[in-house]
Design a protein around this motif. Structure first.
Motif, PDB file in Angstrom:
ATOM      1  N   TYR A 121       3.790  -5.718  -3.475  1.00  0.00           N
ATOM      2  CA  TYR A 121       4.678  -6.143  -2.249  1.00  0.00           C
ATOM      3  C   TYR A 121       3.737  -5.747  -0.931  1.00  0.00           C
ATOM      4  O   TYR A 121       3.792  -6.315  -0.023  1.00  0.00           O
ATOM      5  N   ALA A 122       3.114  -4.544  -1.099  1.00  0.00           N
ATOM      6  CA  ALA A 122       2.234  -3.903   0.098  1.00  0.00           C
ATOM      7  C   ALA A 122       0.924  -4.812   0.204  1.00  0.00           C
ATOM      8  O   ALA A 122       0.369  -5.069   1.387  1.00  0.00           O
ATOM      9  N   GLY A 123       0.322  -4.956  -0.665  1.00  0.00           N
ATOM     10  CA  GLY A 123      -1.009  -5.564  -0.882  1.00  0.00           C
ATOM     11  C   GLY A 123      -1.955  -4.523  -0.154  1.00  0.00           C
ATOM     12  O   GLY A 123      -1.904  -3.250  -0.208  1.00  0.00           O
ATOM     13  N   GLY A 124      -3.003  -5.213   0.619  1.00  0.00           N
ATOM     14  CA  GLY A 124      -4.060  -4.428   1.410  1.00  0.00           C
ATOM     15  C   GLY A 124      -4.863  -3.481   0.457  1.00  0.00           C
ATOM     16  O   GLY A 124      -5.007  -3.580  -0.908  1.00  0.00           O
ATOM     17  N   TRP A 125      -5.128  -2.315   1.099  1.00  0.00           N
ATOM     18  CA  TRP A 125      -5.750  -1.183   0.388  1.00  0.00           C
ATOM     19  C   TRP A 125      -5.214  -0.661  -0.771  1.00  0.00           C
ATOM     20  O   TRP A 125      -5.960  -0.528  -1.718  1.00  0.00           O
ATOM     21  N   ALA A 126      -3.964  -0.407  -0.610  1.00  0.00           N
ATOM     22  CA  ALA A 126      -3.184  -0.017  -1.760  1.00  0.00           C
ATOM     23  C   ALA A 126      -3.238  -0.709  -3.038  1.00  0.00           C
ATOM     24  O   ALA A 126      -3.546  -0.183  -4.094  1.00  0.00           O
TER      25      ALA A 126
END
Lengths: 306, 329
Positions: A121-126
């Protein structure tokens, strides 16, 4: 009335038909249910409390099973070196094995789902960090990771504390070594769900992301997770048994099936085969039944195979 | 091609650095080495000096760099339990584990492919059905239980084979081998079967599934239509194409064999690295544990890399696509 209607619908569903048409699955379900019931009811149906040193008599040690010439009905499956009734020990051991297995699966599921939802859901670095970590962990067999975690906790905690916390350490070690599968599955489905309209709508009305993940995305990605969890239970029970057999799992004061096999292994050469064989058969039957159920569930819920 | 290899190399390096970091953290912070060295009347100044000697007062990054330097030069510290250099301990045990894993892998391969082909070509034959049922039981039986059952049957009841140790070994340079003596061969049979059985069942089921899949394809139908013999179709066309995924899985399983040898070595008291690792866990012998972890990581990453590159060579379709393939498992 509603309950009766639901029952009728369940009895007419595809899954029930596929269940009824597979004798192996029905046998597996029967075995698994029987064993789970036996484990839950162990304190009431076991002839003896095998964990109470006061109830054990050394004079009863090494009794063979009832059908051999020296056996007696008092100890149907014989006794071990301390006069422990094998049938009772197996029932209690089943209880320990299943408890550790179930909690380890739950732990792995919770961690895997949470991490998978965030990554998807958050994507990116996480997402990058989580999925890389998953890749690294997948390079190693789970048993090695569980062994390693157990070893590190052994170095961190004083021996008496470690012995007291043995079950929690096991649940933690087995859980941590199995989260990757859940995380990968949940992330993949979350990526699909994320772009659907209901999620966009929820976002537009300003719901908190955590709320969207838990109340809207989660119910739609949970299906495949349950299938993995069924097979995961077999894996967790096997891992627990292996660790206990290796002497780094459940302590011998409250033995699991693996611990019982470890104890029995010492008497292989002196002829007391029953101490190792009966817990072994129980473990194999449990794992086989759960595996068969998991296989069937995967096929039955896969619309491509119908 | 070069981009693919570089990407793979980079990923492998990333895995190794991560494992080294974990290994370093465990090595450095679990069980403070100074605490184990000091006695009751060590003065605080002495403790400080020891810390300085071990480099524990320096920045973490510097410590990690030195740890890496030590690892690269083969200095893995001293075992807390046996007070011997860890590198020496592991080198002594390495041949036993590699011989066991090698024989187990060979055993699995030799039986798995013919049995897989048989069950794939004749899926309804009674023998195939029996083999499939047995293989399911084989997958559900834990390794240690298989070992115990084999010991019970061939060691205790029939008394045919030895049940522990390696038998007589011959020293050739740094390598001690059990494969040059009769007692060595007798000793390796049961452990190798125990360790290889899971791989056997897994590979057999995989070959079967791939055969069934390939036999349904158009080019097999076409090969039959051309009037090729059954042998040419089954082995020349079908089997060859099933081998691509089989190579991958077998390759990845080599790492599994080395890891699972921990269990087999315990059951048969086989003096390999796995037994050493297990004893290290029971005694919280951190240097041995973290070195074993690093060594295994190196094995796994090396094998994964080799398999990926092999895959690339075997399957021409991958060369046509750019970008790395999504690997199963």
């Amino acid at each position: 009335m509603a309950a009766a209607g639901m029952l009728a619908r369940a009895l007419d569903s595809d899954i029930w038909h596929s269940f009824r048409s597979s004798p192996a699955t029905m046998a597996a379900a029967l075995t698994a249910t029987g064993m789970i019931l036996a484990a839950i009811l162990a304190p009431w149906i076991a002839p003896q409390n095998p964990w109470d040193p006061g109830a054990l008599q050394l004079i009863d040690a090494f009794n063979p099973p009832v059908w051999s010439s020296e056996g007696s009905w008092q100890f149907v499956l014989g006794t071990d070196d301390q006069g422990r009734d094998m049938l009772s020990a197996i029932l209690y051991g089943l209880r320990v094995s299943l408890t550790v297995g179930v909690f380890a699966v739950l732990f792995a599921m919770v961690v895997g789902i949470a991490v998978g939802l965030i990554a998807g859901y958050a994507g990116g670095w996480a997402e990058i960090v989580i999925m890389r970590l998953a890749d690294v962990q997948l390079t190693f067999p789970t048993i090695l990771i569980a062994l390693m975690i157990d070893g590190v906790t052994r170095a961190l905690l004083p021996p008496d504390v470690h012995a007291r916390l043995a079950l929690f350490v096991l649940v933690f070690a087995i859980g941590i070594s199995n989260w990757v599968q859940y995380a990968r599955t949940v992330r993949a489905s979350t990526l699909v769900e994320k772009s659907k309209e209901y999620v966009q709508a929820a976002r537009v009305i300003g719901l908190h992301p955590v709320l969207i993940m838990l109340k809207h995305v989660l119910p739609n990605v949970i299906g495949p997770v349950l299938v993995i969890a069924t097979v995961g239970l077999a894996v967790a029970v096997l891992t627990e048994a292996t660790l206990s057999f290796l002497g780094v799992g459940v302590p011998p004061t409250q033995p699991s099936l693996g611990t019982l096999i470890r104890i029995g292994n010492n008497f292989l050469f002196s002829g007391e085969w029953w101490i190792v064989i009966f817990p072994g058969i129980t473990l194999a039957a449990l794992v086989l039944a759960v595996n068969l159920l998991g296989d069937w569930l995967r096929d039955a819920l896969n619309p491509k195979l119908r | 091609m070069i981009a693919y290899v570089v990407e793979r190399l980079f990923q492998s390096l990333l895995v190794l650095v991560t494992v080294a970091l974990v290994s370093f953290a465990v090595f450095q912070y679990v069980g403070d080495p100074v605490q184990q060295m000091i006695g009751q009347d060590t003065s605080p100044e002495d403790v400080q000096r020891m810390r300085a000697n071990l480099g524990l007062d320096q920045p973490v990054m510097l410590q990690f760099a030195r740890f890496l330097g030590n690892v690269v030069t083969g200095n893995f510290g001293v075992s807390l339990r046996t007070v011997k250099p860890v590198g020496e301990l592991l080198a002594e045990r390495l041949p036993a584990t590699l011989e066991l894993a090698g024989m187990a892998g060979l055993f699995a391969l030799v039986f798995a492919i013919p049995l897989g082909v048989l069950t794939g070509l004749r899926p309804r034959h009674w023998l195939s059905r029996a083999l499939m049922a047995v293989s399911l039981v084989g997958i559900s039986l834990p390794t240690f239980l298989i070992g115990i059952l084999l010991i019970l049957l061939f060691g205790v009841v029939l008394k045919w084979l030895p049940t522990f140790g390696r038998g007589d070994v011959v020293q050739i340079g740094f390598w001690s081998t059990g494969l040059l003596t009769i007692s060595g061969w007798k000793s390796i049979i049961l452990p190798a079967i125990t360790l290889g059985l899971f791989q056997l069942t897994l590979t057999m089921r995989l070959v079967r599934a791939e055969m069934l899949e390939v036999l349904r394809t158009d080019y097999i139908k076409f090969a039959r239509a051309r009037g090729l013999t059954n042998r040419a179709v089954n082995f020349g066309h079908a089997l060859k194409n099933t081998l691509i995924p089989v190579i991958t899985i077998m390759g990845l399983q080599i790492g599994g064999l080395i890891a699972f040898s921990i269990i087999t070595e315990t059951v048969f008291q086989w003096p390999g690295m796995g037994l050493l690792f297990l004893q290290a866990i029971q005694f919280a012998d951190i240097p041995v544990m973290s070195t074993y972890l690093l060594l295994i990581a190196l094995f796994f990453v090396g094998i994964n890399l080799a398999v990926d590159l092999l895959y690339y060579l075997v399957d021409p379709r991958l060369r046509a696509d750019r970008g790395a393939p999504e690997r199963g498992l």
